[in-house]
Design an enzyme around this catalytic site. Structure first.
Site, mmCIF file in Angstrom:
data_model
loop_
_atom_site.group_PDB
_atom_site.id
_atom_site.type_symbol
_atom_site.label_atom_id
_atom_site.label_comp_id
_atom_site.label_asym_id
_atom_site.label_seq_id
_atom_site.Cartn_x
_atom_site.Cartn_y
_atom_site.Cartn_z
ATOM 1 N N SER A 152 -60.379 -33.599 14.338
ATOM 2 C CA SER A 152 -61.237 -34.676 13.863
ATOM 3 C C SER A 152 -62.501 -34.064 13.287
ATOM 4 O O SER A 152 -62.868 -32.928 13.625
ATOM 5 C CB SER A 152 -61.596 -35.601 15.033
ATOM 6 N N TYR A 165 -65.053 -37.751 23.899
ATOM 7 C CA TYR A 165 -64.107 -37.411 22.826
ATOM 8 C C TYR A 165 -64.653 -36.272 21.965
ATOM 9 O O TYR A 165 -63.926 -35.332 21.625
ATOM 10 C CB TYR A 165 -63.845 -38.652 21.978
ATOM 11 N N LYS A 169 -62.855 -32.598 21.371
ATOM 12 C CA LYS A 169 -62.486 -32.091 20.050
ATOM 13 C C LYS A 169 -63.203 -30.779 19.743
ATOM 14 O O LYS A 169 -62.622 -29.870 19.130
ATOM 15 C CB LYS A 169 -62.787 -33.132 18.965
#
Length: 350
Positions: A152, A165, A169
């Site tokens: 991402s 999150y 990542k």
């Protein structure tokens, strides 16, 4: 609905591969599984949600591939190792492993419980680690195989309300870079690559734990999961690139963060809270898949798409450019060379 690929995409010389896709019950994993199925591959579908997995298997079969449903929790390294063995026993040696499974919490950091943060990290980061380990244990002795990490823009640029999150990542990014160096040092033909994604129209905004007052939404521009699936399939075919970028916003974000991260901090502090929430209030009965799958036995099938179809783009010019950077570089060099020749001729006429 199953996605049928045009005949020109179904290469006559394509040899069916054994492909594993984690997080295959919904979202990008679901669209990616369909994509490999349409190429005629044998696709093992790994996730917790059995309803979504069964529906994904039907779509892979309808697209022209073979499917194997393997329900498991990616945070359990023993279950992941067992799953890899089962896939090879039923489908043969691994060729491609795609890591996509994740879960998270939408909330300010101070409102996320320690166990919730731990759970997010175990699924969204360590799940990639355990899966990559299981894949490499089988690929390295054969000197063959590819692992694709679905990343991402948040792997480089953290944003508010997504600390768990963003942290996962970032961790995947560092892990993958270090691992890639080790594989290059060893001289193996096994490859790892990463695909950095933009905001996507997936069910995550309806089934992830949220403590926001309004419904969570992706920050525009938003792309359909099939855009991501095309990029993943391409990365599996051409894993020599260390990473691919999907979406103009991804490229712009990564470049801006490299040049002026402090300015981006202030911009996101002003805009990042409202842009990630829609006008509607957060429903009190929203499903939560952090601890249990929202699409478990008897649950609904969420599919690949979220609720943002009207806003989502089905094409990405930047993703095309990322896949064809060699061609663009050649065209650019030819253009520069032609311009130089014309300038030289003009100078001689003077």
């Amino acid at each position: 609905m199953p996605v049928q690929l045009p005949k020109r995409w179904r290469r006559a010389d394509h040899i069916p591969r054994t492909v594993v896709v984690t997080g295959a019950s919904g979202g990008v994993g679901r669209a990616t599984a369909r994509r490999f199925g349409a190429m005629g591959d044998r696709v093992a579908l790994l996730a917790r949600g059995e309803t979504g997995l069964r529906a994904a298997a039907d779509e892979v079969h309808a697209a022209g591939g073979e499917a194997l449903v393997v329900p498991l929790d990616l945070a359990d390294h023993t279950a992941v190792e067992d799953a890899a063995g089962r896939v090879e026993a039923e489908f043969g040696p691994l060729d491609v492993w795609v890591n996509d499974a994740f879960s998270t919490v939408f909330a300010p950091f101070t409102e996320i419980d320690p166990e919730e943060f731990r759970r997010t990290t175990e699924v969204s980061y360590l799940g990639y680690v355990w899966a990559t380990r299981a894949a490499l244990r089988r690929m390295l002795p054969r000197d063959h195989g590819t692992v694709v990490q679905v990343g991402s823009a948040l792997a480089y640029r953290g944003i508010p309300l997504q600390t768990a999150y963003s942290g996962a990542k970032h961790a995947i990014q560092g892990f993958n870079e270090a691992l890639r160096c080790e594989l290059l040092h060893s001289g193996t033909q096994v490859r790892v690559t990463m695909v950095q994604m933009p905001a996507l129209n997936t069910p995550q905004f309806d089934w992830l734990l949220s403590r926001l007052p309004r419904r969570a939404q992706p920050v525009p521009p938003v792309y359909q999961p099939e855009v991501a699936a095309r990029a993943v399939a391409h990365a599996a075919e051409y894993p020599g690139r260390r990473e691919y970028w999907v979406g103009g916003a991804t490229a712009a974000t990564l470049l801006a963060n490299a040049v002026a991260p402090g300015l981006l901090d202030r911009y996101l502090a002003r805009t990042g809270f409202d842009s990630q929430q829609s006008p509607e209030e957060q429903p009190a009965d929203s499903p939560v898949n952090l601890w249990e799958p929202a699409d478990g036995p008897g649950g609904p099938d969420f599919g690949a798409h979220g609720r943002f179809d009207e806003r989502a783009h089905s094409r990405s010019a930047q993703a095309w450019a990322s896949r064809h950077h060699g061609l663009l570089g050649t065209v650019g060099a030819l253009g520069a060379g032609t311009a130089g020749l014309l300038a030289a001729r003009a100078a001689r006429r003077r």
